[in-house]
Design a protein around this motif. Sequence first.
Motif, PDB file in Angstrom:
ATOM      1  N   ARG A  54      30.322 -65.445  13.567  1.00  0.00           N
ATOM      2  CA  ARG A  54      29.713 -65.738  12.285  1.00  0.00           C
ATOM      3  C   ARG A  54      28.319 -65.122  12.170  1.00  0.00           C
ATOM      4  NH1 ARG A  54      26.852 -70.334  10.572  1.00  0.00           N
ATOM      5  NH2 ARG A  54      27.276 -71.315  12.587  1.00  0.00           N
ATOM      6  N   GLY A  55      28.130 -64.289  11.151  1.00  0.00           N
ATOM      7  CA  GLY A  55      26.824 -63.744  10.850  1.00  0.00           C
ATOM      8  C   GLY A  55      26.467 -62.446  11.554  1.00  0.00           C
ATOM      9  N   GLY A 107      18.865 -72.822   9.549  1.00  0.00           N
ATOM     10  CA  GLY A 107      20.073 -72.058   9.274  1.00  0.00           C
ATOM     11  C   GLY A 107      20.039 -70.641   9.811  1.00  0.00           C
ATOM     12  N   ASN A 108      18.848 -70.160  10.242  1.00  0.00           N
ATOM     13  CA  ASN A 108      18.731 -68.801  10.774  1.00  0.00           C
ATOM     14  C   ASN A 108      18.534 -68.778  12.287  1.00  0.00           C
ATOM     15  OD1 ASN A 108      16.979 -68.307   7.803  1.00  0.00           O
ATOM     16  ND2 ASN A 108      18.848 -67.152   8.282  1.00  0.00           N
ATOM     17  N   ARG A 116      26.707 -55.381  13.322  1.00  0.00           N
ATOM     18  CA  ARG A 116      25.629 -55.901  14.154  1.00  0.00           C
ATOM     19  C   ARG A 116      26.163 -56.388  15.507  1.00  0.00           C
ATOM     20  NH1 ARG A 116      24.827 -58.469   9.021  1.00  0.00           N
ATOM     21  NH2 ARG A 116      23.290 -57.321   7.812  1.00  0.00           N
ATOM     22  N   ASP A 143      28.860 -58.085   9.906  1.00  0.00           N
ATOM     23  CA  ASP A 143      28.606 -57.182   8.786  1.00  0.00           C
ATOM     24  C   ASP A 143      27.871 -55.941   9.272  1.00  0.00           C
ATOM     25  OD1 ASP A 143      29.711 -59.056   7.100  1.00  0.00           O
ATOM     26  OD2 ASP A 143      27.780 -60.033   6.716  1.00  0.00           O
ATOM     27  N   ALA A 172      18.523 -59.522   7.027  1.00  0.00           N
ATOM     28  CA  ALA A 172      19.637 -59.909   6.160  1.00  0.00           C
ATOM     29  C   ALA A 172      19.613 -61.389   5.804  1.00  0.00           C
ATOM     30  CB  ALA A 172      20.966 -59.553   6.832  1.00  0.00           C
ATOM     31  N   GLY A 173      19.079 -62.227   6.699  1.00  0.00           N
ATOM     32  CA  GLY A 173      19.209 -63.661   6.482  1.00  0.00           C
ATOM     33  C   GLY A 173      17.943 -64.431   6.163  1.00  0.00           C
ATOM     34  N   VAL A 174      16.762 -63.856   6.480  1.00  0.00           N
ATOM     35  CA  VAL A 174      15.503 -64.579   6.310  1.00  0.00           C
ATOM     36  C   VAL A 174      14.822 -64.135   5.017  1.00  0.00           C
ATOM     37  CG1 VAL A 174      13.223 -65.028   7.304  1.00  0.00           C
ATOM     38  CG2 VAL A 174      15.225 -64.829   8.801  1.00  0.00           C
ATOM     39  N   LYS A 176      17.213 -53.024   2.741  1.00  0.00           N
ATOM     40  CA  LYS A 176      16.877 -53.767   3.961  1.00  0.00           C
ATOM     41  C   LYS A 176      17.375 -53.057   5.210  1.00  0.00           C
ATOM     42  CE  LYS A 176      16.557 -58.364   1.878  1.00  0.00           C
ATOM     43  NZ  LYS A 176      17.056 -59.761   1.887  1.00  0.00           N
ATOM     44  N   LEU A 234      19.604 -58.575  11.679  1.00  0.00           N
ATOM     45  CA  LEU A 234      20.035 -59.951  11.430  1.00  0.00           C
ATOM     46  C   LEU A 234      18.970 -60.732  10.677  1.00  0.00           C
ATOM     47  CD1 LEU A 234      21.716 -60.879  14.839  1.00  0.00           C
ATOM     48  CD2 LEU A 234      22.867 -60.692  12.632  1.00  0.00           C
ATOM     49  N   GLN A 252      20.947 -66.383  14.261  1.00  0.00           N
ATOM     50  CA  GLN A 252      20.595 -64.966  14.190  1.00  0.00           C
ATOM     51  C   GLN A 252      19.452 -64.638  15.135  1.00  0.00           C
ATOM     52  OE1 GLN A 252      21.284 -66.932  11.572  1.00  0.00           O
ATOM     53  NE2 GLN A 252      21.949 -65.756   9.772  1.00  0.00           N
TER      54      GLN A 252
END
Length: 430
Positions: A424-425, A240-241, A305, A428, A359-361, A164, A356, A244
């Motif tokens: 948060r988020g 929840g995304n 990020r 990384d 990584a999250g979606v 990714k 972002l 981001q």
Amino acid sequence: MSENRNTAVQTSVAEGRGRTDAARAEGHADERDCGGPVAPLWWVWLAAWPVTAVFVLSNAATPLYVLWQRDIGFSKGTLTVIFAFYIIGLLGSLLVSGVVSDRVGRKPVLLPALGLALAACLIFATATGVAALLVARLFTGIAVGAVVSAGMAAVTDVAGPGRKRIAALLASCAMVFGAGLGPLLSGVLSEVAPGPTATVFVVEAGLLVTAVLAVLRMPVRRPEAHGKGAWVRVPGVPRGNGRQLALGIAVFAPGITATSFVLSLGPSLLSGLLDTDSRIVAGAMAFVMFLAATGVQFAVQRLSRRTILTAGAVSTMLSMVTLIVAVHSSSVAVLVASALLAGAGQGMGQLGGLSLLNAGVPPRRLAEANAALNVGGYVPAGVLPVSVGYLSDAVGLTDGATVFGTVLLGVALVGGLFVRATRRGVTDPA
């Protein structure tokens, strides 16, 4: 004691096997979402080519506006309206292309978009009036909206769940490199080849044909499950995304607004500062701006990020400071520095935002998420430069650019502070 130890070992092995099986099952699920087994790395690069080819068209007209202004006759305000038609087409495309791509597949969205891009080439090459330029820019915007949603998601699909980071990097760099290559090709070909407002679009049509061939052979399949809800809607992200997405927009939007200003009014600024209408110079400035956007992403790709987004906001702020200095000092060197900083700001904002989302979606919503990021970026990128174009007609380009720089400096500052206040988020590696 020995029996207890053996029992513990067996339990640990069983748990490990269970986790492995679960991970394998999750990987297979990701493969189904992403369209099949992981493809070779060279296919990930090739999957990014349609994005590059369409973005070459997106800015190929930039150095030619001075010629059309001379031959057709229109003001700086009209010039920014022509640019805004591109934004209108892009935003309209983003309302549908991401959702359709996630539901019916990447190819059914990309192929018609490439067809529209080829039509835009024909219209640009034969344009004799403002109406033709408006239609060509509208078609270009629709095609770009499709590739920033479906095309960028296709790169992630081809890369697979284990790559990714490289997918986000290649998709983002494909966009900005194409955006810079277009005006450079246009500027050079319009000066050295016959048909100054036609030749570049013949070349671009050839590039788009190769992109069609790449899409036809691209190793992605139609999704097995269809989403719910309206087909035409303001794109969004799963619950929840939202954070981001907001973080990405906070930095990407000011960055792409800065580069949009350089694209739309940069040639006019150069004409005022240099007293020259050289298309090569205008194209080269746009090229180095997006070359900076490309190079900076490779340079910062391993940073967190949060660091990438913060640096993007700072770069955009510095770009606006140098823009104000450039127009008041009539310094070409400072104007070029402003363009480089604007490119770096967009590049880092774009990479951070895409990373972002990647990584999250989940893959089944990724094209829509990419569309949402670009809607958030392109709305101010369309509104502010158009407003400044008309303001400049009334008060002069120097004062208009000063107002623009001041406003965008404040917006970028707010975006940077939002990133720094959020942990948060975004900590990384990208």
